[in-house]
Scaffold this motif. Sequence first.
Motif, PDB file in Angstrom:
ATOM      1  N   LEU A  14       0.856  -1.176   0.104  1.00  0.00           N
ATOM      2  CA  LEU A  14       0.029  -0.033  -0.055  1.00  0.00           C
ATOM      3  C   LEU A  14       0.973   1.129  -0.276  1.00  0.00           C
ATOM      4  O   LEU A  14       1.824   1.384   0.453  1.00  0.00           O
ATOM      5  CB  LEU A  14      -0.842  -0.074   1.170  1.00  0.00           C
ATOM      6  CG  LEU A  14      -1.832  -1.125   1.487  1.00  0.00           C
ATOM      7  CD1 LEU A  14      -2.555  -1.055   2.703  1.00  0.00           C
ATOM      8  CD2 LEU A  14      -3.026  -1.085   0.229  1.00  0.00           C
ATOM      9  N   THR A  15       0.621   2.180  -0.640  1.00  0.00           N
ATOM     10  CA  THR A  15       1.048   3.617  -0.640  1.00  0.00           C
ATOM     11  C   THR A  15       0.334   4.472  -0.330  1.00  0.00           C
ATOM     12  O   THR A  15      -0.862   4.360   0.190  1.00  0.00           O
ATOM     13  CB  THR A  15       1.630   3.937  -2.015  1.00  0.00           C
ATOM     14  OG1 THR A  15       0.318   4.003  -2.933  1.00  0.00           O
ATOM     15  CG2 THR A  15       2.548   2.946  -2.829  1.00  0.00           C
ATOM     16  N   ALA A  16       1.248   5.694   0.308  1.00  0.00           N
ATOM     17  CA  ALA A  16       0.137   6.752   0.900  1.00  0.00           C
ATOM     18  C   ALA A  16       0.786   8.174   0.207  1.00  0.00           C
ATOM     19  O   ALA A  16       2.117   8.230   0.312  1.00  0.00           O
ATOM     20  CB  ALA A  16       0.132   6.862   2.472  1.00  0.00           C
ATOM     21  N   SER A  17      -0.177   9.229   0.216  1.00  0.00           N
ATOM     22  CA  SER A  17       0.404  10.392  -0.374  1.00  0.00           C
ATOM     23  C   SER A  17       0.518  11.554   1.183  1.00  0.00           C
ATOM     24  O   SER A  17      -0.373  11.457   2.135  1.00  0.00           O
ATOM     25  CB  SER A  17      -0.684  10.972  -0.979  1.00  0.00           C
ATOM     26  OG  SER A  17      -0.407  12.483  -1.248  1.00  0.00           O
ATOM     27  N   ALA A  18       1.588  12.237   1.223  1.00  0.00           N
ATOM     28  CA  ALA A  18       1.991  13.107   2.329  1.00  0.00           C
ATOM     29  C   ALA A  18       0.978  14.237   2.186  1.00  0.00           C
ATOM     30  O   ALA A  18       0.573  14.733   3.208  1.00  0.00           O
ATOM     31  CB  ALA A  18       3.159  13.698   2.098  1.00  0.00           C
ATOM     32  N   SER A  19       0.016  14.287   1.251  1.00  0.00           N
ATOM     33  CA  SER A  19      -0.748  15.340   1.176  1.00  0.00           C
ATOM     34  C   SER A  19      -2.302  15.120   1.497  1.00  0.00           C
ATOM     35  O   SER A  19      -3.112  15.897   1.258  1.00  0.00           O
ATOM     36  CB  SER A  19      -0.668  16.110  -0.329  1.00  0.00           C
ATOM     37  OG  SER A  19      -1.395  15.042  -1.392  1.00  0.00           O
ATOM     38  N   ALA A  77       4.676   7.787   1.000  1.00  0.00           N
ATOM     39  CA  ALA A  77       5.393   6.300   1.244  1.00  0.00           C
ATOM     40  C   ALA A  77       5.097   5.493   0.234  1.00  0.00           C
ATOM     41  O   ALA A  77       4.064   5.472  -0.107  1.00  0.00           O
ATOM     42  CB  ALA A  77       4.576   6.087   2.707  1.00  0.00           C
ATOM     43  N   ASP A  78       6.167   4.912  -0.131  1.00  0.00           N
ATOM     44  CA  ASP A  78       6.055   3.795  -1.238  1.00  0.00           C
ATOM     45  C   ASP A  78       5.424   2.668  -0.844  1.00  0.00           C
ATOM     46  O   ASP A  78       4.976   1.832  -1.594  1.00  0.00           O
ATOM     47  CB  ASP A  78       7.403   3.597  -1.924  1.00  0.00           C
ATOM     48  CG  ASP A  78       7.855   5.039  -2.518  1.00  0.00           C
ATOM     49  OD1 ASP A  78       7.012   5.749  -3.003  1.00  0.00           O
ATOM     50  OD2 ASP A  78       9.099   4.967  -2.698  1.00  0.00           O
ATOM     51  N   ALA A  79       5.492   2.215   0.372  1.00  0.00           N
ATOM     52  CA  ALA A  79       4.859   1.093   1.044  1.00  0.00           C
ATOM     53  C   ALA A  79       4.664   1.447   2.692  1.00  0.00           C
ATOM     54  O   ALA A  79       5.110   2.221   3.243  1.00  0.00           O
ATOM     55  CB  ALA A  79       5.925   0.058   1.027  1.00  0.00           C
ATOM     56  N   ILE A  80       3.503   0.560   3.112  1.00  0.00           N
ATOM     57  CA  ILE A  80       3.169   0.910   4.405  1.00  0.00           C
ATOM     58  C   ILE A  80       3.594  -0.391   5.476  1.00  0.00           C
ATOM     59  O   ILE A  80       3.607  -1.479   4.917  1.00  0.00           O
ATOM     60  CB  ILE A  80       1.753   1.250   4.496  1.00  0.00           C
ATOM     61  CG1 ILE A  80       1.241   2.388   3.691  1.00  0.00           C
ATOM     62  CG2 ILE A  80       0.882   1.230   5.926  1.00  0.00           C
ATOM     63  CD1 ILE A  80       1.846   3.788   4.293  1.00  0.00           C
ATOM     64  N   ARG A  81       4.065  -0.102   6.546  1.00  0.00           N
ATOM     65  CA  ARG A  81       4.436  -1.420   7.621  1.00  0.00           C
ATOM     66  C   ARG A  81       3.573  -1.198   8.612  1.00  0.00           C
ATOM     67  O   ARG A  81       3.484   0.225   9.297  1.00  0.00           O
ATOM     68  CB  ARG A  81       5.895  -1.306   7.765  1.00  0.00           C
ATOM     69  CG  ARG A  81       6.255  -2.254   8.664  1.00  0.00           C
ATOM     70  CD  ARG A  81       7.868  -2.145   8.825  1.00  0.00           C
ATOM     71  NE  ARG A  81       8.372  -3.079   7.767  1.00  0.00           N
ATOM     72  CZ  ARG A  81       9.613  -3.185   7.253  1.00  0.00           C
ATOM     73  NH1 ARG A  81      10.732  -2.705   8.288  1.00  0.00           N
ATOM     74  NH2 ARG A  81      10.291  -3.798   6.415  1.00  0.00           N
ATOM     75  N   PHE A  82       2.948  -2.174   9.391  1.00  0.00           N
ATOM     76  CA  PHE A  82       2.205  -1.938  10.501  1.00  0.00           C
ATOM     77  C   PHE A  82       2.915  -2.883  11.360  1.00  0.00           C
ATOM     78  O   PHE A  82       3.183  -4.099  11.392  1.00  0.00           O
ATOM     79  CB  PHE A  82       0.725  -2.569  10.191  1.00  0.00           C
ATOM     80  CG  PHE A  82      -0.133  -2.539  11.448  1.00  0.00           C
ATOM     81  CD1 PHE A  82       0.011  -1.592  12.643  1.00  0.00           C
ATOM     82  CD2 PHE A  82      -0.959  -3.672  11.609  1.00  0.00           C
ATOM     83  CE1 PHE A  82      -1.117  -1.572  13.751  1.00  0.00           C
ATOM     84  CE2 PHE A  82      -1.819  -3.933  12.799  1.00  0.00           C
ATOM     85  CZ  PHE A  82      -1.795  -2.875  13.498  1.00  0.00           C
ATOM     86  N   PHE A  83       3.424  -2.259  12.488  1.00  0.00           N
ATOM     87  CA  PHE A  83       4.099  -2.989  13.894  1.00  0.00           C
ATOM     88  C   PHE A  83       3.207  -3.139  14.937  1.00  0.00           C
ATOM     89  O   PHE A  83       2.542  -2.082  15.258  1.00  0.00           O
ATOM     90  CB  PHE A  83       5.397  -2.062  14.093  1.00  0.00           C
ATOM     91  CG  PHE A  83       6.617  -2.116  13.295  1.00  0.00           C
ATOM     92  CD1 PHE A  83       7.603  -3.024  13.661  1.00  0.00           C
ATOM     93  CD2 PHE A  83       6.948  -1.289  12.196  1.00  0.00           C
ATOM     94  CE1 PHE A  83       8.616  -3.323  13.101  1.00  0.00           C
ATOM     95  CE2 PHE A  83       8.003  -1.189  11.699  1.00  0.00           C
ATOM     96  CZ  PHE A  83       9.044  -2.263  11.895  1.00  0.00           C
ATOM     97  N   LEU A  84       3.537  -4.260  15.554  1.00  0.00           N
ATOM     98  CA  LEU A  84       2.982  -4.363  17.010  1.00  0.00           C
ATOM     99  C   LEU A  84       3.845  -4.981  17.750  1.00  0.00           C
ATOM    100  O   LEU A  84       4.540  -5.946  17.239  1.00  0.00           O
ATOM    101  CB  LEU A  84       1.743  -5.181  16.831  1.00  0.00           C
ATOM    102  CG  LEU A  84       0.326  -4.724  16.207  1.00  0.00           C
ATOM    103  CD1 LEU A  84      -0.540  -5.467  15.729  1.00  0.00           C
ATOM    104  CD2 LEU A  84      -0.207  -3.570  17.026  1.00  0.00           C
ATOM    105  N   ASP A  85       3.883  -4.677  18.943  1.00  0.00           N
ATOM    106  CA  ASP A  85       4.955  -5.224  20.003  1.00  0.00           C
ATOM    107  C   ASP A  85       3.951  -5.696  21.209  1.00  0.00           C
ATOM    108  O   ASP A  85       3.672  -4.819  21.906  1.00  0.00           O
ATOM    109  CB  ASP A  85       6.017  -4.451  20.369  1.00  0.00           C
ATOM    110  CG  ASP A  85       7.028  -4.992  21.342  1.00  0.00           C
ATOM    111  OD1 ASP A  85       7.292  -5.946  21.020  1.00  0.00           O
ATOM    112  OD2 ASP A  85       7.337  -4.567  22.405  1.00  0.00           O
ATOM    113  N   PHE A  86       4.101  -7.025  21.637  1.00  0.00           N
ATOM    114  CA  PHE A  86       3.433  -7.512  22.605  1.00  0.00           C
ATOM    115  C   PHE A  86       4.601  -7.996  23.817  1.00  0.00           C
ATOM    116  O   PHE A  86       4.061  -8.808  24.631  1.00  0.00           O
ATOM    117  CB  PHE A  86       2.569  -8.490  22.230  1.00  0.00           C
ATOM    118  CG  PHE A  86       1.454  -8.156  21.536  1.00  0.00           C
ATOM    119  CD1 PHE A  86      -0.020  -7.751  22.074  1.00  0.00           C
ATOM    120  CD2 PHE A  86       1.660  -8.318  19.942  1.00  0.00           C
ATOM    121  CE1 PHE A  86      -0.826  -7.314  21.244  1.00  0.00           C
ATOM    122  CE2 PHE A  86       0.488  -7.748  19.128  1.00  0.00           C
ATOM    123  CZ  PHE A  86      -0.682  -7.347  19.755  1.00  0.00           C
TER     124      PHE A  86
END
Length: 106
Positions: A14-19, A77-86
């Motif tokens: 997934l990508t995202a635009s800063a605007s 963002a050219d790619a999206i990363r989702f982090f979780l820490d348990f």
Amino acid sequence: KNQWQGQFHIDTNLTASASKKYDFQFVIETDADCPQVTMKLTDAGDTNFFIEERNDVPEGSNVFSWTGVILKEGTDADAIRFFLDFGGCPGGTNVKISKIILREAK
């Protein structure tokens, strides 16, 4: 407390635009209380964040959501990363992540 001792991430294309602004939501189900779970939504380089928070996750089903988040560095963002820490969860805790939604805010 124990941060980064139980981490994982989900890489996407997934990508995202800063605007643009985005809404982000997901569900965490656990069978134990999990204190101070780290939640990050960032670019693939792990530097340009939408969110970076630590939240207590009580036992059961929990919805976490943010509205109108933006990329903090102001670059696309050219790619999206989702982090979780348990890392703060009791040993043997079962966790299920579901219903992950990232969409452009209206």
